[in-house]
Design an enzyme around this catalytic site. Structure first.
Site, mmCIF file in Angstrom:
data_model
loop_
_atom_site.group_PDB
_atom_site.id
_atom_site.type_symbol
_atom_site.label_atom_id
_atom_site.label_comp_id
_atom_site.label_asym_id
_atom_site.label_seq_id
_atom_site.Cartn_x
_atom_site.Cartn_y
_atom_site.Cartn_z
ATOM 1 N N GLY A 1 1.629 10.959 -2.334
ATOM 2 C CA GLY A 1 2.166 10.068 -1.299
ATOM 3 C C GLY A 1 2.757 8.821 -1.908
ATOM 4 O O GLY A 1 2.580 7.719 -1.393
ATOM 5 N N ASN B 1 -3.762 9.829 -2.231
ATOM 6 C CA ASN B 1 -3.332 8.795 -1.283
ATOM 7 C C ASN B 1 -2.556 9.351 -0.084
ATOM 8 O O ASN B 1 -2.596 8.756 0.987
ATOM 9 C CB ASN B 1 -2.467 7.773 -2.047
ATOM 10 C CG ASN B 1 -1.646 6.911 -1.118
ATOM 11 O OD1 ASN B 1 -2.148 5.940 -0.558
ATOM 12 N ND2 ASN B 1 -0.382 7.269 -0.894
ATOM 13 N N SER C 1 -10.628 5.133 5.079
ATOM 14 C CA SER C 1 -10.193 4.205 6.129
ATOM 15 C C SER C 1 -11.421 3.764 6.909
ATOM 16 O O SER C 1 -12.422 4.482 6.957
ATOM 17 C CB SER C 1 -9.225 4.939 7.065
ATOM 18 O OG SER C 1 -9.067 4.232 8.271
ATOM 19 N N TYR D 1 -7.208 11.549 13.037
ATOM 20 C CA TYR D 1 -7.278 10.607 11.902
ATOM 21 C C TYR D 1 -8.733 10.224 11.609
ATOM 22 O O TYR D 1 -9.176 10.258 10.450
ATOM 23 C CB TYR D 1 -6.427 9.373 12.211
ATOM 24 C CG TYR D 1 -6.195 8.480 11.007
ATOM 25 C CD1 TYR D 1 -5.321 8.867 9.995
ATOM 26 C CD2 TYR D 1 -6.856 7.262 10.882
ATOM 27 C CE1 TYR D 1 -5.095 8.058 8.887
ATOM 28 C CE2 TYR D 1 -6.635 6.437 9.784
ATOM 29 C CZ TYR D 1 -5.762 6.839 8.787
ATOM 30 O OH TYR D 1 -5.556 6.039 7.691
ATOM 31 N N LYS E 1 -10.634 11.254 8.144
ATOM 32 C CA LYS E 1 -11.097 10.267 7.163
ATOM 33 C C LYS E 1 -12.627 10.346 6.997
ATOM 34 O O LYS E 1 -13.144 10.074 5.898
ATOM 35 C CB LYS E 1 -10.648 8.858 7.558
ATOM 36 C CG LYS E 1 -9.137 8.664 7.445
ATOM 37 C CD LYS E 1 -8.611 8.894 6.003
ATOM 38 C CE LYS E 1 -7.130 8.641 5.852
ATOM 39 N NZ LYS E 1 -6.621 8.841 4.492
HETATM 40 P P1 NAP Z 1 2.839 5.730 4.799
HETATM 41 O O1 NAP Z 1 3.570 4.459 4.631
HETATM 42 O O2 NAP Z 1 3.053 6.518 6.048
HETATM 43 O O3 NAP Z 1 3.078 6.660 3.517
HETATM 44 C C1 NAP Z 1 2.478 7.928 3.493
HETATM 45 C C2 NAP Z 1 2.785 8.616 2.184
HETATM 46 O O4 NAP Z 1 2.170 9.901 2.230
HETATM 47 C C3 NAP Z 1 4.274 8.814 1.964
HETATM 48 O O5 NAP Z 1 4.582 8.603 0.611
HETATM 49 C C4 NAP Z 1 4.495 10.284 2.326
HETATM 50 O O6 NAP Z 1 5.538 10.807 1.517
HETATM 51 C C5 NAP Z 1 3.139 10.880 1.915
HETATM 52 N N1 NAP Z 1 2.857 12.141 2.599
HETATM 53 C C6 NAP Z 1 2.659 12.366 3.903
HETATM 54 N N2 NAP Z 1 2.434 13.672 4.124
HETATM 55 C C7 NAP Z 1 2.489 14.278 2.899
HETATM 56 C C8 NAP Z 1 2.341 15.608 2.454
HETATM 57 N N3 NAP Z 1 2.121 16.637 3.300
HETATM 58 N N4 NAP Z 1 2.431 15.862 1.124
HETATM 59 C C9 NAP Z 1 2.684 14.856 0.246
HETATM 60 N N5 NAP Z 1 2.838 13.578 0.615
HETATM 61 C C10 NAP Z 1 2.747 13.308 1.928
HETATM 62 O O7 NAP Z 1 1.260 5.477 4.734
HETATM 63 P P2 NAP Z 1 0.403 4.328 3.989
HETATM 64 O O8 NAP Z 1 0.100 3.280 4.980
HETATM 65 O O9 NAP Z 1 1.022 3.992 2.694
HETATM 66 O O10 NAP Z 1 -0.966 5.133 3.756
HETATM 67 C C11 NAP Z 1 -1.332 5.722 2.517
HETATM 68 C C12 NAP Z 1 -2.779 6.175 2.617
HETATM 69 O O11 NAP Z 1 -3.611 5.060 2.934
HETATM 70 C C13 NAP Z 1 -3.039 7.215 3.697
HETATM 71 O O12 NAP Z 1 -3.999 8.137 3.249
HETATM 72 C C14 NAP Z 1 -3.608 6.392 4.842
HETATM 73 O O13 NAP Z 1 -4.402 7.149 5.703
HETATM 74 C C15 NAP Z 1 -4.411 5.360 4.063
HETATM 75 N N6 NAP Z 1 -4.682 4.128 4.811
HETATM 76 C C16 NAP Z 1 -3.657 3.360 5.277
HETATM 77 C C17 NAP Z 1 -3.968 2.209 5.986
HETATM 78 C C18 NAP Z 1 -2.894 1.304 6.526
HETATM 79 O O14 NAP Z 1 -3.258 0.324 7.216
HETATM 80 N N7 NAP Z 1 -1.626 1.520 6.246
HETATM 81 C C19 NAP Z 1 -5.305 1.846 6.218
HETATM 82 C C20 NAP Z 1 -6.320 2.666 5.727
HETATM 83 C C21 NAP Z 1 -5.998 3.801 5.009
HETATM 84 P P3 NAP Z 1 6.577 11.953 1.952
HETATM 85 O O15 NAP Z 1 6.841 11.774 3.410
HETATM 86 O O16 NAP Z 1 7.755 11.682 1.074
HETATM 87 O O17 NAP Z 1 5.908 13.248 1.615
#
Ligand code: NAP
Length: 254
Positions: A13, A90, A143, A156, A160
């Site tokens: 990701g 990630n 998360s 979700y 998690k």
């Molecule tokens: P984001 O901006 O939506 O980015 C998600 C990333 O995951 C993108 O690079 C996407 O790339 C990749 N992805 C999605 N589905 C995929 C798949 N099937 N295979 C490979 N890559 C995939 O999300 P983020 O906020 O950076 O979150 C990253 C992680 O942190 C996640 O696990 C999320 O649950 C966790 N998290 C986020 C938050 C928050 O507040 N943002 C809080 C707690 C935890 P492609 O679309 O190019 O594949």
């Protein structure tokens, strides 16, 4: 964080958001980084930028919900660099945000494929190698949703919670082999995922003021910390930077 210099990492990701910030941060610390995601255009662009500044970086097309893709991603990095020292699971998705009674069942299942199976596939692909070399770190993105129930987020929250348990099980099985597995809960982070949450308007997280979200670079700093030996005490747990104590340990502002 001198100990990170020369290490080799795979970050899933990594096309945007937290994953991209992690790849850049690890690279800043002298780590060779493989950026994996589905959007190859994006990861290739980021890899070109990293290489321009002298970093060792690879772009690997990978859908984490497909075991073959995860295996190939690990094999490609190992072929290029001889081995892997760090895996950051990630990649994740918040979609489809919907009440249980209305959501699309197939899309719900697809989120589980990415958020749960993707983490298992990553560990299944890399842990035999790390076990054999008696070293390695796996960081699984968790998360606050692992411990709470939120409207519209049944997929979700349950995914998690499953990741948290996968971290605990993997730690139990591999700590004795010198392999570290740790969960990481960043709090709310200003990324595309958070913009999707905000536009849904469905639960209290969507109502939070944008200024309360931390930048992805803070989450990345915490992951770099977790990859170091000084973070060993957090193995098998979900380390969080929601608390002042967690932020202090990483050296982030409180
Ligand atoms: P984001 O901006 O939506 O980015 C998600 C990333 O995951 C993108 O690079 C996407 O790339 C990749 N992805 C999605 N589905 C995929 C798949 N099937 N295979 C490979 N890559 C995939 O999300 P983020 O906020 O950076 O979150 C990253 C992680 O942190 C996640 O696990 C999320 O649950 C966790 N998290 C986020 C938050 C928050 O507040 N943002 C809080 C707690 C935890 P492609 O679309 O190019 O594949």
């Amino acid at each position: 964080m001198n100990e990170l210099k020369g290490k080799r990492a795979l970050v899933t990701g990594a096309s945007r958001g937290i994953g991209l910030a992690i790849a850049r941060k690890l690279s800043d610390h002298g780590v060779s980084v493989a950026l994996a995601a589905r959007n190859t255009k994006q990861i290739e662009l980021h890899v070109r930028e990293l290489r321009k500044s002298g970093a060792k970086a690879l772009a690997i097309e990978c859908d984490v919900s497909q075991f073959h893709d995860m295996e190939q991603a690990v094999n490609t990095a190992v072929y290029e660099w001889g081995s892997l020292d760090i895996l950051v699971n990630n990649a994740g998705t918040i979609e489809p945000i919907a009440p249980l009674t209305q959501g699309d069942a197939n899309a719900w299942a697809q989120a589980i494929d990415v958020n749960v199976k993707g983490v298992y596939f990553g560990m299944r692909a890399v842990l035999p190698l790390m076990e054999a070399q008696h070293s390695g770190v796996v960081v699984n993105l968790s998360s606050g949703a692992a411990n709470s129930a939120l409207e519209g987020w049944s997929h979700y929250c349950s995914s998690k919670a499953a990741v948290k348990k996968l971290t605990e099980c993997a730690h139990k099985e591999l700590a004795g082999a010198g392999v570290r597995i740790v969960g990481f809960s960043p709090g709310t982070v200003a990324t595309d995922m958070m913009a999707t949450i905000k536009s849904s308007g469905i639960n209290p997280v969507s109502q939070l003021d944008w200024s309360t979200h931390i930048p992805p670079e803070w989450a990345a700093e915490a992951v770099a910390f977790l990859c170091c030996d000084e973070a060993k005490e957090f193995d098998g747990t979900d380390f969080s930077i929601k608390t002042d104590e967690g932020r202090r340990r990483v050296g982030l502002p409180v």
